[in-house]
Write a protein that holds these residues in place. Sequence first.
Motif, PDB file in Angstrom:
ATOM      1  N   ASN A  39       2.560   5.982   1.577  1.00  0.00           N
ATOM      2  CA  ASN A  39       2.873   5.885   0.059  1.00  0.00           C
ATOM      3  C   ASN A  39       3.376   4.428  -0.227  1.00  0.00           C
ATOM      4  OD1 ASN A  39       2.443   8.741  -1.534  1.00  0.00           O
ATOM      5  ND2 ASN A  39       3.323   9.317   0.626  1.00  0.00           N
ATOM      6  N   VAL A  40       4.269   3.986   0.505  1.00  0.00           N
ATOM      7  CA  VAL A  40       4.858   2.527   0.223  1.00  0.00           C
ATOM      8  C   VAL A  40       3.645   1.740  -0.006  1.00  0.00           C
ATOM      9  CG1 VAL A  40       6.340   0.658   0.622  1.00  0.00           C
ATOM     10  CG2 VAL A  40       7.144   3.098   0.724  1.00  0.00           C
ATOM     11  N   SER A  41       2.731   1.601   1.090  1.00  0.00           N
ATOM     12  CA  SER A  41       1.635   0.833   1.221  1.00  0.00           C
ATOM     13  C   SER A  41       0.823   0.858  -0.246  1.00  0.00           C
ATOM     14  CB  SER A  41       1.036   0.929   2.492  1.00  0.00           C
ATOM     15  OG  SER A  41       0.405   2.337   2.696  1.00  0.00           O
ATOM     16  N   VAL A  42       0.514   2.119  -0.516  1.00  0.00           N
ATOM     17  CA  VAL A  42      -0.376   2.257  -1.504  1.00  0.00           C
ATOM     18  C   VAL A  42       0.123   1.846  -2.847  1.00  0.00           C
ATOM     19  CG1 VAL A  42      -1.446   4.310  -2.946  1.00  0.00           C
ATOM     20  CG2 VAL A  42      -1.690   4.298  -0.454  1.00  0.00           C
ATOM     21  N   LEU A  43       1.612   2.300  -3.030  1.00  0.00           N
ATOM     22  CA  LEU A  43       2.329   1.694  -4.046  1.00  0.00           C
ATOM     23  C   LEU A  43       2.263   0.287  -4.325  1.00  0.00           C
ATOM     24  CD1 LEU A  43       4.076   3.143  -6.117  1.00  0.00           C
ATOM     25  CD2 LEU A  43       6.009   2.505  -5.128  1.00  0.00           C
ATOM     26  N   PHE A  46      -1.212  -0.659  -5.548  1.00  0.00           N
ATOM     27  CA  PHE A  46      -1.341  -0.479  -6.832  1.00  0.00           C
ATOM     28  C   PHE A  46      -0.513  -1.503  -7.857  1.00  0.00           C
ATOM     29  CE2 PHE A  46      -2.142   4.186  -6.373  1.00  0.00           C
ATOM     30  CZ  PHE A  46      -3.310   4.383  -6.989  1.00  0.00           C
ATOM     31  N   ILE A  47       0.654  -2.122  -7.297  1.00  0.00           N
ATOM     32  CA  ILE A  47       1.523  -2.985  -8.264  1.00  0.00           C
ATOM     33  C   ILE A  47       1.023  -4.423  -8.092  1.00  0.00           C
ATOM     34  CG2 ILE A  47       3.719  -4.027  -8.557  1.00  0.00           C
ATOM     35  CD1 ILE A  47       4.761  -1.175  -7.528  1.00  0.00           C
ATOM     36  N   PHE A  48       0.568  -5.033  -6.777  1.00  0.00           N
ATOM     37  CA  PHE A  48       0.594  -6.205  -6.451  1.00  0.00           C
ATOM     38  C   PHE A  48      -0.950  -6.625  -6.389  1.00  0.00           C
ATOM     39  CE2 PHE A  48       4.968  -5.407  -5.008  1.00  0.00           C
ATOM     40  CZ  PHE A  48       5.640  -6.155  -5.592  1.00  0.00           C
ATOM     41  N   LYS A  49      -1.892  -5.832  -5.929  1.00  0.00           N
ATOM     42  CA  LYS A  49      -3.068  -6.221  -5.890  1.00  0.00           C
ATOM     43  C   LYS A  49      -4.045  -5.778  -6.972  1.00  0.00           C
ATOM     44  CE  LYS A  49      -2.269  -7.998  -1.801  1.00  0.00           C
ATOM     45  NZ  LYS A  49      -2.268  -9.562  -1.531  1.00  0.00           N
ATOM     46  N   MET A  50      -3.790  -4.362  -7.381  1.00  0.00           N
ATOM     47  CA  MET A  50      -4.478  -3.947  -8.226  1.00  0.00           C
ATOM     48  C   MET A  50      -4.229  -4.018  -9.774  1.00  0.00           C
ATOM     49  SD  MET A  50      -5.741  -0.247  -6.384  1.00  0.00           S
ATOM     50  CE  MET A  50      -6.979   0.098  -7.485  1.00  0.00           C
ATOM     51  N   LYS A  51      -2.930  -4.162  -9.873  1.00  0.00           N
ATOM     52  CA  LYS A  51      -2.284  -4.366 -11.006  1.00  0.00           C
ATOM     53  C   LYS A  51      -2.603  -3.299 -12.095  1.00  0.00           C
ATOM     54  CE  LYS A  51      -1.822  -9.308 -10.793  1.00  0.00           C
ATOM     55  NZ  LYS A  51      -2.250 -10.635 -11.193  1.00  0.00           N
ATOM     56  N   THR A  57      -9.452   2.251 -15.370  1.00  0.00           N
ATOM     57  CA  THR A  57      -9.552   3.399 -14.608  1.00  0.00           C
ATOM     58  C   THR A  57      -8.205   4.302 -14.757  1.00  0.00           C
ATOM     59  OG1 THR A  57      -8.586   2.710 -12.598  1.00  0.00           O
ATOM     60  CG2 THR A  57     -11.079   2.346 -13.099  1.00  0.00           C
ATOM     61  N   ASN A  58      -8.244   5.404 -14.031  1.00  0.00           N
ATOM     62  CA  ASN A  58      -6.907   6.407 -14.080  1.00  0.00           C
ATOM     63  C   ASN A  58      -6.110   5.933 -13.129  1.00  0.00           C
ATOM     64  OD1 ASN A  58      -8.415   7.084 -11.759  1.00  0.00           O
ATOM     65  ND2 ASN A  58      -8.624   8.975 -12.089  1.00  0.00           N
ATOM     66  N   ASN A  59      -5.773   4.537 -12.933  1.00  0.00           N
ATOM     67  CA  ASN A  59      -4.918   3.810 -11.936  1.00  0.00           C
ATOM     68  C   ASN A  59      -3.374   4.412 -12.314  1.00  0.00           C
ATOM     69  OD1 ASN A  59      -6.677   3.141  -9.863  1.00  0.00           O
ATOM     70  ND2 ASN A  59      -6.911   1.441 -10.719  1.00  0.00           N
ATOM     71  N   ILE A  60      -3.197   4.595 -13.638  1.00  0.00           N
ATOM     72  CA  ILE A  60      -1.793   4.556 -14.079  1.00  0.00           C
ATOM     73  C   ILE A  60      -1.361   5.999 -13.646  1.00  0.00           C
ATOM     74  CG2 ILE A  60      -0.354   5.028 -16.126  1.00  0.00           C
ATOM     75  CD1 ILE A  60      -1.952   2.837 -17.591  1.00  0.00           C
ATOM     76  N   PHE A  61      -2.172   6.915 -13.715  1.00  0.00           N
ATOM     77  CA  PHE A  61      -1.885   8.619 -13.421  1.00  0.00           C
ATOM     78  C   PHE A  61      -1.664   8.406 -11.873  1.00  0.00           C
ATOM     79  CE2 PHE A  61      -4.604  10.132 -17.031  1.00  0.00           C
ATOM     80  CZ  PHE A  61      -3.511   9.896 -17.946  1.00  0.00           C
ATOM     81  N   PRO A 315     -12.163 -10.281   3.132  1.00  0.00           N
ATOM     82  CA  PRO A 315     -10.964 -10.194   2.495  1.00  0.00           C
ATOM     83  C   PRO A 315     -11.621  -9.767   1.184  1.00  0.00           C
ATOM     84  CG  PRO A 315     -11.193 -12.581   2.667  1.00  0.00           C
ATOM     85  CD  PRO A 315     -11.897 -12.054   3.725  1.00  0.00           C
ATOM     86  N   ILE A 316     -11.177  -8.671   0.487  1.00  0.00           N
ATOM     87  CA  ILE A 316     -11.755  -8.123  -0.610  1.00  0.00           C
ATOM     88  C   ILE A 316     -10.784  -8.414  -1.742  1.00  0.00           C
ATOM     89  CG2 ILE A 316     -12.473  -5.855  -1.947  1.00  0.00           C
ATOM     90  CD1 ILE A 316     -13.069  -4.771   0.952  1.00  0.00           C
ATOM     91  N   SER A 317     -11.358  -8.778  -3.112  1.00  0.00           N
ATOM     92  CA  SER A 317     -10.718  -9.109  -4.133  1.00  0.00           C
ATOM     93  C   SER A 317     -10.942  -8.072  -5.406  1.00  0.00           C
ATOM     94  CB  SER A 317     -10.748 -10.515  -4.570  1.00  0.00           C
ATOM     95  OG  SER A 317     -12.206 -10.604  -5.157  1.00  0.00           O
ATOM     96  N   LEU A 318     -10.043  -7.792  -6.138  1.00  0.00           N
ATOM     97  CA  LEU A 318     -10.307  -7.005  -7.193  1.00  0.00           C
ATOM     98  C   LEU A 318     -10.018  -7.384  -8.401  1.00  0.00           C
ATOM     99  CD1 LEU A 318      -9.581  -3.016  -6.952  1.00  0.00           C
ATOM    100  CD2 LEU A 318      -8.356  -4.211  -8.662  1.00  0.00           C
ATOM    101  N   ASP A 319     -10.802  -7.084  -9.641  1.00  0.00           N
ATOM    102  CA  ASP A 319     -10.777  -7.571 -10.637  1.00  0.00           C
ATOM    103  C   ASP A 319      -9.924  -6.681 -11.504  1.00  0.00           C
ATOM    104  OD1 ASP A 319     -10.760  -8.612 -13.273  1.00  0.00           O
ATOM    105  OD2 ASP A 319     -13.050  -8.284 -13.479  1.00  0.00           O
ATOM    106  N   SER A 320      -8.730  -7.190 -11.876  1.00  0.00           N
ATOM    107  CA  SER A 320      -7.579  -6.059 -12.564  1.00  0.00           C
ATOM    108  C   SER A 320      -8.275  -5.527 -13.877  1.00  0.00           C
ATOM    109  CB  SER A 320      -6.537  -6.615 -12.541  1.00  0.00           C
ATOM    110  OG  SER A 320      -6.403  -7.921 -13.423  1.00  0.00           O
ATOM    111  N   SER A 321      -8.992  -6.340 -14.453  1.00  0.00           N
ATOM    112  CA  SER A 321      -9.294  -5.870 -15.724  1.00  0.00           C
ATOM    113  C   SER A 321     -10.565  -4.870 -15.645  1.00  0.00           C
ATOM    114  CB  SER A 321      -9.825  -7.015 -16.670  1.00  0.00           C
ATOM    115  OG  SER A 321     -11.063  -7.787 -15.945  1.00  0.00           O
ATOM    116  N   SER A 322     -11.326  -4.905 -14.558  1.00  0.00           N
ATOM    117  CA  SER A 322     -12.544  -4.154 -14.607  1.00  0.00           C
ATOM    118  C   SER A 322     -12.311  -2.948 -13.365  1.00  0.00           C
ATOM    119  CB  SER A 322     -13.735  -4.895 -14.291  1.00  0.00           C
ATOM    120  OG  SER A 322     -13.482  -5.292 -13.228  1.00  0.00           O
ATOM    121  N   GLY A 323     -11.402  -3.300 -12.518  1.00  0.00           N
ATOM    122  CA  GLY A 323     -11.380  -2.277 -11.335  1.00  0.00           C
ATOM    123  C   GLY A 323     -12.407  -2.366 -10.389  1.00  0.00           C
TER     124      GLY A 323
END
Length: 334
Positions: A39-43, A46-51, A57-61, A315-323
């Motif tokens: 759970n800590v790694s997922v958190l 969410f915070i530092f990579k996916m913003k 998306t429903n990442n806030i939930f 390595p994979i990057s993630l566009d925080s605005s589009s997910g």
Amino acid sequence: MANGSIYQLIEDCEATNKALYKFYAAVMIVIFILALPLNVSVLHLFIFKMKFWKSNTNNIFLFNLVLADILLLFCLPIKAHNFIKGERRSGNDAVCKAMLFMLFLNRGASIAFLTVTSIDRYFNVVHPGRKNLLKALKKSPHISIFIWLLLLPLTIPTMLKNFDCCNSHKSDENKEDTLIKDVVDSLREVVFFTQIIIPFIILVYCTVHIVNRLRKKTVGDKTKLRRAVFLVTSVMVVFSLCFLPCTISRVVLLVARVQEWQESYQDKAAVAFDGLMVLSYMDCLLDPLVYCFCSTKFKALYISNYFPCFNKDGPISLDSSSGNTSHPKRSNVI
């Protein structure tokens, strides 16, 4: 052991089968050891990579779901320590109430965000073009804050020792006190069952309609359709496995208390309830596996960041605005 002794142990919140409660403690420790780093790694992701706060998306939930699970996990070592000592709850009144508050608040939050995420998926799949309030609010943190605030008053009635020790609706010689206590006990039980039964009905409704909608859909990637069906079915299985058994055992326990079964049967019902409550904590381990890792994009991002040796695409990057995820090596080849 005499019946009177068993009854006294039940009333004093002491374990009648200390070996079994040590086993319960061992299970909670295993859940804690496995679920906390996950759970800590997922958190962290969410915070530092996916913003997540910038995502459409429903990442806030999902972020709040993982946060609730982490807060719930911190209660398990204390609960395990009590079980090892042969106590069903802490002897310290403040610690006991704080534990009950944390357990029921975060357990309720975990169920709430699991349910809200399923409702969001229901509207996206079954009614993709229909405007709804949840779709408008899910990009805002306000709905998440509202859910947490709504759970606070619902958690307060559970902050009593006799709930933790399963002593609701016990007989009392003072009829006046018994009437008041029965009202309080009933309110507390309503809160407990409402947190599980209503979300379960919603999950069943959403799952059935999502599965039917996906089965009727003939256009599109069949692999994605199968994955979506697997996801919603998995949520139902996890919810049923973690929460329905302890709900049923609670009903049996209440019947045993109200009908004044023999003390030995009441004790067995209480021990079974405690064990199935331990099973419900498995939700903290299964939630990220079901909701996060059923997404191929999230799984690829997780492996890229934490297990790069298993990532063949770089390595994979993630566009925080589009997910959306992107693979640099694949882009270079193209």
